[in-house]
Design an enzyme around this catalytic site. Structure first.
Site, short mmCIF file in Angstrom:
data_model
loop_
_atom_site.label_atom_id
_atom_site.label_comp_id
_atom_site.label_asym_id
_atom_site.label_seq_id
_atom_site.Cartn_x
_atom_site.Cartn_y
_atom_site.Cartn_z
CB CYS A 91 128.83 80.81 26.11
SG CYS A 91 128.32 79.11 25.73
CB CYS A 140 135.12 75.56 25.04
SG CYS A 140 133.80 76.53 24.26
#
Length: 372
Positions: free
Chosen positions: A101, A206
């Protein structure tokens, strides 16, 4: 300097943006919406893209008096992070989605859009320090840029940032790199009147809303019943998919009978071709050699070659793992790294990120690679 502040909705990014404003930069806040289904995202601030985070980021931006926007990066996140996560597990590797990410969304995409809009740099709440080189807003040659550990070792994020390389990092600002502690950052947020001063830290993956990674993998990849076997091939039990297990795992194996010697069993390897999970004693997890691919150099190959046998060269294979002294060589042309460990590591898995540290204080990032 005109900078884009990545505001996640947490205390770190809010204080980083505040420090950028205080430093005299022209700051614009942006929140990255990374999930396609906002209603499915966990609440309670457990993950880094929970449903309340955009509101918290907007509130902080209002207090700081800076423009604020929400950018929908869910498609990029799905393609570059979630799809990669599933692909790696399908191949029997153990990826780090936070590393991906940072590399592919928080730097690549955000910086690409920011530069296209005329911004000079990206400001984030990461805990790391940049020195020398073409650091945004400071003169110098790009090939002298150095990434160092943060002052607060407990919060240091240089491990996940190393993959971004010099080019990406040269347009980054990390105002929290010299912060003495997270407690000090929270106290600063409170003094500044930021509403996220007491917000809990994010953790877990997440995009796994309920925290059940194995369940997420089985729902995404499909249940595939296979055998749990000993190193010599004895069938000890069954499982719902090899991808639900990681090297070094002890709990959740579902075995009904203990080992003959009574010692605990650990996942030694996963075998995608046969859908087998191999378990065995802890000593089979010990590794003294690490080979890496997809090399990212933050120092010259000659420097690493000179460092072979030096005690100040260490490798780290987890975000907050123990640095281990090692002899390291790289092949820049082939994009590979080879490390001989002076102390064995346990539970090393293909797909993990390996980061090499050195320098006078041992806190300078020299290289990063993916464990082969």
């Amino acid at each position: 300097m005109r900078v884009l502040a990545a505001m996640s909705g947490g205390v770190d990014s809010a204080v980083a943006a505040a420090r950028a404003v205080e430093a005299g930069h022209e700051v614009v806040g942006v929140h990255m919406a990374l999930t396609r289904n906002r209603a499915a995202t966990r609440s309670g601030a457990r993950g880094c893209c929970s449903i309340e985070d955009a509101g918290d980021a907007r509130w902080a931006a209002e207090i700081l008096g800076i423009p604020f926007y929400v950018w929908d990066l869910s498609e990029e996140f799905e393609e570059r992070v979630v799809a990669d996560f599933l692909s790696e597990y399908r191949a029997g590797r153990t990826p780090n989605p936070c590393v991906r990410c940072n590399e592919r969304v928080k730097f690549d995409v955000l910086l690409e859009r920011g530069l296209a809009l005329g911004f000079d740099a990206v400001v984030t709440g990461h805990y790391a320090r940049l020195r020398g080189g073409a650091v945004a807003g400071r003169p110098g040659e790009a090939n002298t840029l150095e990434l160092h550990r943060a002052a607060d070792a407990a919060k240091d994020q240089s491990y996940v940032l190393a993959v971004s390389g010099r080019e990406g990092l040269s347009r980054a600002l990390f105002p929290l790199g010299d912060a003495p502690s997270k407690a000090a950052v929270r106290a600063e947020a409170e003094r500044r009147g930021l509403p996220v001063a007491d917000k809990p830290d994010s953790y877990d993956i997440c995009f796994v809303a309920d925290g059940d990674t194995r369940g997420f993998l089985q729902r995404s990849l499909g249940a595939q019943e296979g055998n749990i076997v000993s190193p010599d091939g004895e069938v000890l039990g069954t499982h719902g998919g090899y991808f639900g297990f990681t090297v070094g795992q002890r709990k959740g194996l579902g075995l009904t009978r203990p080992a003959a010697d009574g010692r605990p069993r650990y996942v030694i390897e996963t075998r995608p071709r046969t859908n087998e999970v191999v378990v065995g004693p802890a000593e089979l997890l010990r590794r003294t050699v690490v080979d890496g691919k997809d090399l990212v150099l933050l120092d010259s190959p000659d420097s690493l070659a000179d460092g072979v046998g030096r005690q100040d060269v260490t490798v780290q294979v987890r975000a907050h793992g123990r640095p281990v002294p090692a002899d390291v060589t790289v092949d820049a042309a082939a994009g590979t790294l080879h490390a001989v460990l002076r102390q064995p590591l346990r539970g090393l898995a293909a797909g993990q990120s390996v980061v090499v540290y050195g320098g006078d204080d041992g806190g300078r990032v020299l290289a990063q690679a993916t464990v082969a």
